[in-house]
Motif scaffolding. Sequence first.
Motif, mmCIF file in Angstrom:
data_model
loop_
_atom_site.group_PDB
_atom_site.id
_atom_site.type_symbol
_atom_site.label_atom_id
_atom_site.label_comp_id
_atom_site.label_asym_id
_atom_site.label_seq_id
_atom_site.Cartn_x
_atom_site.Cartn_y
_atom_site.Cartn_z
ATOM 1 N N LYS A 92 37.886 49.883 -73.265
ATOM 2 C CA LYS A 92 36.584 50.530 -73.086
ATOM 3 C C LYS A 92 36.304 51.559 -74.177
ATOM 4 O O LYS A 92 35.191 51.626 -74.714
ATOM 5 C CB LYS A 92 36.532 51.179 -71.702
ATOM 6 N N HIS A 93 37.321 52.354 -74.534
ATOM 7 C CA HIS A 93 37.125 53.432 -75.508
ATOM 8 C C HIS A 93 37.935 53.215 -76.772
ATOM 9 O O HIS A 93 38.032 54.141 -77.599
ATOM 10 C CB HIS A 93 37.512 54.779 -74.881
ATOM 11 N N PHE A 94 38.517 52.039 -76.953
ATOM 12 C CA PHE A 94 39.323 51.813 -78.151
ATOM 13 C C PHE A 94 38.448 51.817 -79.407
ATOM 14 O O PHE A 94 38.902 52.186 -80.493
ATOM 15 C CB PHE A 94 40.088 50.496 -78.036
ATOM 16 N N GLY A 95 37.195 51.390 -79.277
ATOM 17 C CA GLY A 95 36.288 51.443 -80.417
ATOM 18 C C GLY A 95 36.084 52.864 -80.917
ATOM 19 O O GLY A 95 35.988 53.106 -82.131
ATOM 20 N N SER A 96 36.013 53.831 -79.992
ATOM 21 C CA SER A 96 35.881 55.233 -80.400
ATOM 22 C C SER A 96 37.140 55.731 -81.087
ATOM 23 O O SER A 96 37.064 56.534 -82.030
ATOM 24 C CB SER A 96 35.568 56.106 -79.173
ATOM 25 N N VAL A 97 38.295 55.257 -80.628
ATOM 26 C CA VAL A 97 39.551 55.631 -81.287
ATOM 27 C C VAL A 97 39.576 55.112 -82.720
ATOM 28 O O VAL A 97 39.938 55.833 -83.663
ATOM 29 C CB VAL A 97 40.753 55.104 -80.473
ATOM 30 N N LEU A 98 39.187 53.849 -82.918
ATOM 31 C CA LEU A 98 39.121 53.295 -84.276
ATOM 32 C C LEU A 98 38.104 54.045 -85.131
ATOM 33 O O LEU A 98 38.329 54.291 -86.325
ATOM 34 C CB LEU A 98 38.768 51.811 -84.216
ATOM 35 N N GLY A 99 36.968 54.391 -84.540
ATOM 36 C CA GLY A 99 35.971 55.139 -85.293
ATOM 37 C C GLY A 99 36.492 56.481 -85.754
ATOM 38 O O GLY A 99 36.192 56.921 -86.886
ATOM 39 N N ALA A 107 31.190 60.170 -82.458
ATOM 40 C CA ALA A 107 30.249 60.636 -81.440
ATOM 41 C C ALA A 107 30.849 60.376 -80.063
ATOM 42 O O ALA A 107 31.149 59.227 -79.714
ATOM 43 C CB ALA A 107 28.909 59.923 -81.589
ATOM 44 N N LEU A 108 31.022 61.421 -79.298
ATOM 45 C CA LEU A 108 31.641 61.290 -77.979
ATOM 46 C C LEU A 108 30.655 60.674 -77.001
ATOM 47 O O LEU A 108 29.440 60.853 -77.118
ATOM 48 C CB LEU A 108 32.103 62.660 -77.481
ATOM 49 N N PRO A 109 31.155 59.941 -76.017
ATOM 50 C CA PRO A 109 30.255 59.339 -75.021
ATOM 51 C C PRO A 109 29.619 60.408 -74.148
ATOM 52 O O PRO A 109 30.096 61.546 -74.053
ATOM 53 C CB PRO A 109 31.186 58.425 -74.216
ATOM 54 N N LYS A 110 28.531 60.036 -73.499
ATOM 55 C CA LYS A 110 27.831 60.955 -72.614
ATOM 56 C C LYS A 110 28.527 61.002 -71.259
ATOM 57 O O LYS A 110 29.004 59.995 -70.763
ATOM 58 C CB LYS A 110 26.377 60.510 -72.433
ATOM 59 N N GLN A 116 36.592 62.466 -70.534
ATOM 60 C CA GLN A 116 37.952 62.566 -70.004
ATOM 61 C C GLN A 116 38.710 61.249 -70.176
ATOM 62 O O GLN A 116 39.914 61.256 -70.494
ATOM 63 C CB GLN A 116 37.910 62.969 -68.537
ATOM 64 N N GLU A 117 38.034 60.133 -69.971
ATOM 65 C CA GLU A 117 38.675 58.835 -70.173
ATOM 66 C C GLU A 117 39.060 58.643 -71.636
ATOM 67 O O GLU A 117 40.155 58.138 -71.941
ATOM 68 C CB GLU A 117 37.741 57.712 -69.717
ATOM 69 N N LEU A 118 38.177 59.024 -72.554
ATOM 70 C CA LEU A 118 38.488 58.903 -73.977
ATOM 71 C C LEU A 118 39.644 59.807 -74.369
ATOM 72 O O LEU A 118 40.513 59.411 -75.171
ATOM 73 C CB LEU A 118 37.246 59.244 -74.801
ATOM 74 N N MET A 119 39.701 60.992 -73.801
ATOM 75 C CA MET A 119 40.811 61.894 -74.103
ATOM 76 C C MET A 119 42.140 61.327 -73.617
ATOM 77 O O MET A 119 43.177 61.478 -74.274
ATOM 78 C CB MET A 119 40.556 63.273 -73.495
ATOM 79 N N ALA A 120 42.131 60.636 -72.469
ATOM 80 C CA ALA A 120 43.360 60.002 -71.977
ATOM 81 C C ALA A 120 43.829 58.914 -72.942
ATOM 82 O O ALA A 120 45.043 58.782 -73.203
ATOM 83 C CB ALA A 120 43.123 59.434 -70.588
#
Length: 348
Positions: A92-99, A107-110, A116-120
């Motif tokens: 779900k948030h791996f794309g943000s990690v690659l970015g 850009a953090l999700p709303k 919190q999920e992205l931080m985990a």
Amino acid sequence: MSGASCLPQHHTQPACPSAALPLACPKTKTCSHRSAVGLGNKYVRLNVGGTLFYATLQVLTRQDCMLKAMFSGKKEVFTDKDGWILMDRSGKHFGSVLGYLRDSTVALPKGRQAVQELMAEAKYYLVEGLVELCHNTLQDNKEQPLCVIPVVTSSKEEEKLIQSSTKPVVKLVYNRSNNKYSYTSNSDDNLLKNIELFDRLSLSFNGRVLFIKDVIGDEICCWSFYGQGRKLAEVCCTSIFYATEKKQTKVEFPEARIYEETLNTLLYETMPLPDNSLLEATRRTYTNSGSHSEEEDGPGGAEPQGRVRRIHIKRQDSWIPAASFGEEHPGLEWPANPRAGSKESERL
């Protein structure tokens, strides 16, 4: 299906389609240090929890994190028969990690939960910079209540709130225990509907109207509406229902009337003063129209009369004996039709 749960080169039993048995993993192979480095800047195919991604080794090994250890030969990686590298994490948030690995910012999700999920995920991949970014965002953007509803506990507190408020005020009194008789079958549902309507109105008009709850009042369910420090209207939702052998308390839900009175309070909002040119224009028009004269109303003008609209739900009609009618209304004759007498008494 994750590669972390697969044992390479040790599967001897075929996958069983039965739902009672665990699914068999596809054949996997380890990616050696040399083969990973030999890919250079070519794209690597990643299967993260069923979501497919493309990334270069240069991006995956740019920062000192777990991904760098995986693709530099320090840790084993598992691939399926098509060459997709398997990773047992949510995509779900791996794309943000690659970015973040590409640009050192993202850009953090709303939403607080999404951050919190992205931080985990960032903690799992040991991307310290992304962890710090999420942590700072959560600290700065703490959740604020949508609206604050004061609950009054005394008449002095209520009067102070109403007089000090620059907004119109809507107050709901509800006290189910303040009852002498039993409730009708629909009274509890209607009482809850009044409370739910109060919550919806407080969310819709939070910035324009002050909403107050009163749980120690004398009424069971009653709405009061105030503007500029004085009471404008009142909607009482309770009445006495005369059953065959006993009296019961009936609670109604006049939704349309409550909406109407709430909108009427908006007329008493404190609006910004108009500029001098607008005041001059309206003053001239008002004087030339000849519809107003200071001599008629005096130097101070007409004083507004404080009137309160009290709306009560229609109550059960009851028979009034002729003797008591004559005592209460001297000079009036008792009508022959009982229903006509009831209507006449209502008009009085």
